[in-house]
Write an enzyme that holds these catalytic residues in place. Structure first.
Site, PDB file in Angstrom:
ATOM      1  CG  HIS A 105      -2.057  -1.031   1.037  1.00 10.04           C
ATOM      2  ND1 HIS A 105      -3.210  -0.814   0.328  1.00 10.04           N
ATOM      3  CD2 HIS A 105      -2.137  -2.314   1.476  1.00 10.04           C
ATOM      4  CE1 HIS A 105      -3.962  -1.905   0.362  1.00 10.04           C
ATOM      5  NE2 HIS A 105      -3.326  -2.838   1.045  1.00 10.04           N
ATOM      6  CG  ASP A 132       1.259   0.537  -5.501  1.00  6.20           C
ATOM      7  OD1 ASP A 132       0.439   0.765  -4.584  1.00  6.20           O
ATOM      8  OD2 ASP A 132       1.013  -0.209  -6.467  1.00  6.20           O
ATOM      9  N   GLY A 144      -6.893 -13.935  -9.056  1.00  7.57           N
ATOM     10  CA  GLY A 144      -7.487 -13.267  -7.900  1.00  7.57           C
ATOM     11  C   GLY A 144      -6.858 -13.633  -6.572  1.00  7.57           C
ATOM     12  CB  SER A 166       0.003  -9.348 -10.069  1.00  6.50           C
ATOM     13  OG  SER A 166      -0.450  -8.216 -10.755  1.00  6.50           O
ATOM     14  CB  SER A 188      -5.114  -8.399 -13.325  1.00  2.00           C
ATOM     15  OG  SER A 188      -4.417  -7.751 -12.298  1.00  2.00           O
ATOM     16  CD  GLU A 215      -5.517  -4.118 -13.149  1.00  2.42           C
ATOM     17  OE1 GLU A 215      -4.587  -4.656 -13.791  1.00  2.42           O
ATOM     18  OE2 GLU A 215      -5.890  -4.525 -12.036  1.00  2.42           O
ATOM     19  CG  ASP A 257       0.403  -5.485  -9.220  1.00  2.00           C
ATOM     20  OD1 ASP A 257       1.210  -5.308  -8.296  1.00  2.00           O
ATOM     21  OD2 ASP A 257      -0.811  -5.692  -9.052  1.00  2.00           O
ATOM     22  CE1 TYR A 297      -5.111  -1.261  -3.539  1.00  2.37           C
ATOM     23  CE2 TYR A 297      -6.506  -0.043  -5.057  1.00  2.37           C
ATOM     24  CZ  TYR A 297      -5.251  -0.453  -4.666  1.00  2.37           C
ATOM     25  OH  TYR A 297      -4.156  -0.061  -5.373  1.00  2.37           O
TER      26      TYR A 297
HETATM   27  P1  ADP Z   1      -4.898 -10.823  -9.258  1.00  5.33           P
HETATM   28  O1  ADP Z   1      -4.315  -9.837 -10.209  1.00  5.33           O
HETATM   29  O2  ADP Z   1      -4.384 -10.669  -7.875  1.00  5.33           O
HETATM   30  O3  ADP Z   1      -4.789 -12.238  -9.711  1.00  5.33           O
HETATM   31  P2  ADP Z   1      -7.304  -9.439 -10.010  1.00  5.33           P
HETATM   32  O4  ADP Z   1      -8.675  -9.444  -9.449  1.00  5.33           O
HETATM   33  O5  ADP Z   1      -6.599  -8.151 -10.138  1.00  5.33           O
HETATM   34  O6  ADP Z   1      -6.463 -10.498  -9.149  1.00  5.33           O
HETATM   35  O7  ADP Z   1      -7.340 -10.084 -11.461  1.00  5.33           O
HETATM   36  C1  ADP Z   1      -7.969 -11.303 -11.684  1.00  5.33           C
HETATM   37  C2  ADP Z   1      -8.831 -11.196 -12.930  1.00  5.33           C
HETATM   38  O8  ADP Z   1      -7.977 -11.032 -14.083  1.00  5.33           O
HETATM   39  C3  ADP Z   1      -9.603 -12.466 -13.219  1.00  5.33           C
HETATM   40  O9  ADP Z   1     -10.835 -12.477 -12.537  1.00  5.33           O
HETATM   41  C4  ADP Z   1      -9.807 -12.373 -14.733  1.00  5.33           C
HETATM   42  O10 ADP Z   1     -10.854 -11.484 -15.049  1.00  5.33           O
HETATM   43  C5  ADP Z   1      -8.510 -11.730 -15.191  1.00  5.33           C
HETATM   44  N1  ADP Z   1      -7.517 -12.748 -15.591  1.00  5.33           N
HETATM   45  C6  ADP Z   1      -6.294 -12.928 -15.078  1.00  5.33           C
HETATM   46  N2  ADP Z   1      -5.637 -13.942 -15.699  1.00  5.33           N
HETATM   47  C7  ADP Z   1      -6.473 -14.407 -16.643  1.00  5.33           C
HETATM   48  C8  ADP Z   1      -6.390 -15.449 -17.631  1.00  5.33           C
HETATM   49  N3  ADP Z   1      -5.304 -16.220 -17.758  1.00  5.33           N
HETATM   50  N4  ADP Z   1      -7.457 -15.650 -18.438  1.00  5.33           N
HETATM   51  C9  ADP Z   1      -8.557 -14.873 -18.336  1.00  5.33           C
HETATM   52  N5  ADP Z   1      -8.690 -13.893 -17.430  1.00  5.33           N
HETATM   53  C10 ADP Z   1      -7.678 -13.649 -16.581  1.00  5.33           C
HETATM   54 MG    MG Z   2      -4.563  -7.731 -10.137  1.00  4.55          MG
END
Ligand code: ADP
Ligand code: MG
Length: 392
Positions: free
Chosen positions: A43, A45, A129, A133, A135, A167, A179, A228
């Protein structure tokens, strides 16, 4: 329980074969972007501060080939649904994973990149999730593959900014830069000491006989998203009040511990706790870098412990499951440090564990955590890995 980390080359080959089956031609490129784990600096960044993450071996791979019909198409092994949009149309937000793909395409377009139509196939072994990371690794791998298809490569630092925009503005998640940045510039065997304001960074070597062990609590409390945003707003409020006393500070990162000691009485209790975490956490990052450079493991362990306590008591983003995982970890032999990592309210802990103690650590922590909560934790074992790369 323990997830073996798959070799990157095999992943890329399998993905290429699957791509051929789906799209009827081989991919022109396969790009890989890693997940990440933050060793310390949580927290900080979005407060313009310091962080010390490392890229991990768990990664997202994206295979891509150009197409001739003006369409951007994408599928993922991990999620149902698909992207199928005309590249030059305005993209509508769908509130599904597909927004990450169209968001990156839109952010690249906004940056002035002449994108070409492409088919994409995504595969990942980063848990979705869980705070590692997935995402950012998805965004960076998608961006890299689109740019390779367009024959318009950009440096990873630039791509990180573009993916963060995707994002923030298109997916609608107000994440900081950490990230995407570490997914871009990560280096094998090293943590990345990053100044989130100037984006200057240095590599800090990690000892070769120490593993990064991530324990997934397998919970994500539903308050996470809203809290958050609330923490970000509280940090801004605290900054505004402190600026009345310290007009030269631009962000909480500029407030020294001495200044804070003088001015904290001007803050209401809740904001004082939030600001205290951020200001002390920034100091802990600087001290952790020094501890790593001088191989002072006892000090590093204390700093990680202090970070966890501060996140739990002052920033209030831990949860009983993360506290248990840290407690069990710290009682194990060969553990240099343990703390929650990521935004909080569930997700993972990060543990620095001597290689020879990893198997025992994994078994003991898994058994104790499952005994207490009824949930079997997923445990990922890695070392610091390289960042974004074109694999094929
Ligand atoms: P984190 O980044 O900590 O894993 P986030 O909530 O930021 O959690 O991101 C997760 C979301 O990113 C998933 O719910 C999905 O929508 C998307 N995502 C991540 N990786 C993939 C993947 N390989 N295929 C499809 N969607 C993905
Ligand atoms: Mg994420």
């Amino acid at each position: 329980m323990a997830n073996a980390v798959t070799a990157g080359g095999a992943q890329a080959e399998q993905l290429a074969a699957q791509f051929r089956q789906i799209y009827g031609c081989g991919p022109a490129v396969v790009c890989r972007a890693p997940g990440r784990v933050n060793l310390i600096g949580e927290h900080t960044d979005y407060n313009g501060g310091f962080v010390l993450p490392a890229a991990i071996r768990l990664s997202t791979w994206v295979a891509a080939a150009p197409r001739q019909d003006g369409v951007l198409a994408a599928r993922s092994d991990e999620m149902p649904g698909a992207v199928h949009v005309r590249l030059h149309d305005r993209f509508e937000r769908s509130h599904l994973w597909t927004d990450y793909v169209t968001g990156v395409a839109q952010a690249l377009r906004q940056f002035g990149v002449p994108l070409g139509a492409a088919s994409l196939l995504v595969r990942s072994d980063v848990p979705l999730g869980a705070g590692l990371s997935s995402s950012a690794s998805l965004e960076m791998a998608v961006a890299c593959s689109l740019l390779e298809v367009a024959q318009h490569p950009l440096p990873p630092e630039t791509l990180a900014g573009i993916c963060r925009t995707a994002e923030n503005e298109y997916v609608g998640a107000s994440c900081g830069i950490m990230d995407q940045f570490v997914a871009g510039v990560g280096r094998e065997g090293c943590a990345v000491f990053l100044d989130c304001r100037s984006l200057r960074y240095e590599y800090v070597p990690l000892p070769a006989d120490v593993c990064l062990v991530m324990c997934n609590s397998m919970v994500k409390h539903s308050v996470a998203g809203g809290e958050y945003g609330r923490r970000r707003a509280q940090c801004e409020e605290a900054l505004a009040l402190l600026r009345a006393e310290l007009p030269d500070v631009e962000s909480l990162r500029d407030v020294t511990p001495e200044q804070f000691a003088r001015c904290e009485r001007f803050l209401p209790e809740l904001l004082r706790k939030r600001a205290r975490h951020v200001i002390a956490e920034n100091e802990r990052v600087l001290q952790s870098v020094a501890a790593l450079r001088s191989a002072d493991w006892a000090r590093l362990g204390e700093l990680m412990q202090a970070s966890h306590q501060s996140l739990r008591d002052d920033f209030e983003v831990s949860c009983p499951e993360l506290d248990l995982l840290v407690e069990y970890a710290r009682a194990q032999p060969g553990v240099l440090g343990a703390r929650m990592t990521g935004g909080g309210f569930g997700g993972c802990t990060v543990n620095l564990v001597r290689s020879e103690s990893v198997a025992r650590f994994r078994d003991a922590v898994a058994r104790q955590y499952e005994g207490a909560t009824g949930r079997a934790p997923a445990i990922y074992i890695s070392q610091a890995a390289d960042g974004l790369q074109r694999v094929i």
